[in-house]
Write an enzyme that holds these catalytic residues in place. Structure first.
Site, short mmCIF file in Angstrom:
data_model
loop_
_atom_site.label_atom_id
_atom_site.label_comp_id
_atom_site.label_asym_id
_atom_site.label_seq_id
_atom_site.Cartn_x
_atom_site.Cartn_y
_atom_site.Cartn_z
N LYS A 109 0.82 -1.22 0.00
CA LYS A 109 0.00 0.00 0.00
C LYS A 109 0.85 1.26 0.00
O LYS A 109 0.51 2.25 -0.65
CB LYS A 109 -0.94 -0.01 1.21
N LYS A 190 -8.15 -11.89 -5.09
CA LYS A 190 -9.28 -12.22 -4.23
C LYS A 190 -10.38 -11.17 -4.33
O LYS A 190 -10.10 -9.98 -4.47
CB LYS A 190 -8.81 -12.33 -2.76
N LYS A 193 -13.80 -6.29 -0.55
CA LYS A 193 -14.81 -5.27 -0.31
C LYS A 193 -14.32 -3.87 -0.64
O LYS A 193 -15.10 -2.95 -0.78
CB LYS A 193 -15.29 -5.33 1.15
#
Length: 318
Positions: A109, A190, A193
């Site tokens: 990130k 994957k 959300k």
């Protein structure tokens, strides 16, 4: 009775992957364990977002956990249990910058941005505090969180060795079925959300949206006999659809075309989500009840975590 703990961060809308890989096993665990299931709203602050957006995400996720059948557990919001933040600082005094800098999620990130919040760097320590406060015997996690749980065990062992036995070392458990539902648009990653909306089926997506997303799911150019078969390496998109179909109670028997496969997946997913969505609407119409459930849960969590925090403070000389 054993104790289990799991927290979900309101960083986006809960997906079918969350239901099959996390919520369903969490619901099953209630039968033989004392379960603490939380909303890790403090973790949601590691990246910038508006207060209004965060409140809405917390409200939706709080209601969804109840709708998913987790009402036999102690449900709570992390921010309503102050021991989480306090123990996190104590564990920061045990952790090192070297081991935090090696965390894969932080490296990935932070690589995409010039500057990130300090909380993103220290997030694994807060996660360790979340876990150690409850002295759970088992912590179910996906593969992407395994490194963080290993850090939790390292910090607990180092604390116990340095200051005395306070923390229980939790066991890592990974749900066997449905634990890794992949993105429909990119089956190499994957379903997330916080990922692209096109590849993720949100738990509150209406049937027409589910149908559209599944219809656009990536497959491959194979049209010959036996095209509809599982092969994670050669046919990741088809394999993902087959696993979703099976996890939602459908059967691939007799399906020979991708069109038929997608139709079957759509029907199975819609049927899986329908009762959850019905219960969600009923609960959303009674927000006071939802608030009371989480308030009771937070009260129990404060009682459970208080002696653990007190033991940690005393062991360190505070």
């Amino acid at each position: 009775m054993s104790r289990r703990l799991s927290l979900l961060t309101p960083s986006g809308r809960l997906t079918l992957g969350n239901l099959l890989g996390a919520l369903r096993p969490m619901r099953a665990a209630q039968a033989d364990a004392d379960c603490f299931y939380g909303i890790s709203d403090l973790h949601a602050l590691t990246t910038p977002r508006s207060p209004e957006d965060l409140r809405a995400a917390i409200a939706e996720q709080s209601t969804l956990l109840l709708a998913a059948g987790l009402d036999a557990s102690t449900l709570f919001r992390q921010s309503q249990v102050p021991a989480h933040a306090e123990l996190s600082y104590l564990l920061e005094c045990v952790a090192t910058t070297g081991e935090l800098g090696r965390m894969i999620q932080f490296k990935e990130k932070s690589r995409r941005q010039e500057s990130v919040r300090t909380s993103l760097f220290t997030y694994p320590v807060l996660m360790a505090a979340d876990i150690l406060l409850y002295r759970p015997t088992q912590v179910p996690v996906g593969d992407d969180q395994r490194q963080h749980i290993e850090l939790t065990r390292d910090l607990a062992l180092r604390f116990n060795t340095t200051y005395g036995e306070v923390f229980t070392l939790p066991e890592i458990t990974v749900p066997a079925a449905g634990a890794r539902v992949m993105d429909l648009a990119d089956p190499t990653r994957k379903m997330s959300k916080s990922g692209p909306d096109a590849g993720s089926i949100a738990l509150l997506d209406p049937p027409d949206v589910v149908r559209r997303k599944v219809a656009r799911a990536v497959t491959d150019s194979d049209t010959g006999p036996g095209a509809v078969r599982p092969d994670r390496a050669a046919k990741p998109g088809v394999t993902n659809l087959l696993e979703i179909l099976t996890a939602c109670g459908g059967s691939p028997d007799g399906i020979t075309t991708y069109g038929a496969l997608k139709a079957a997946v759509t029907d199975a997913v819609v049927a899986e989500l329908e009762p959850l969505q019905d219960r969600y609407r009923a609960l959303a119409a009674d927000p006071v009840h939802v608030t009371e459930v989480y308030a009771r849960g937070a009260e129990r969590c404060r009682a459970v975590t208080a002696p653990v925090l007190a033991a940690a403070r005393s062991a360190m000389g505070l």
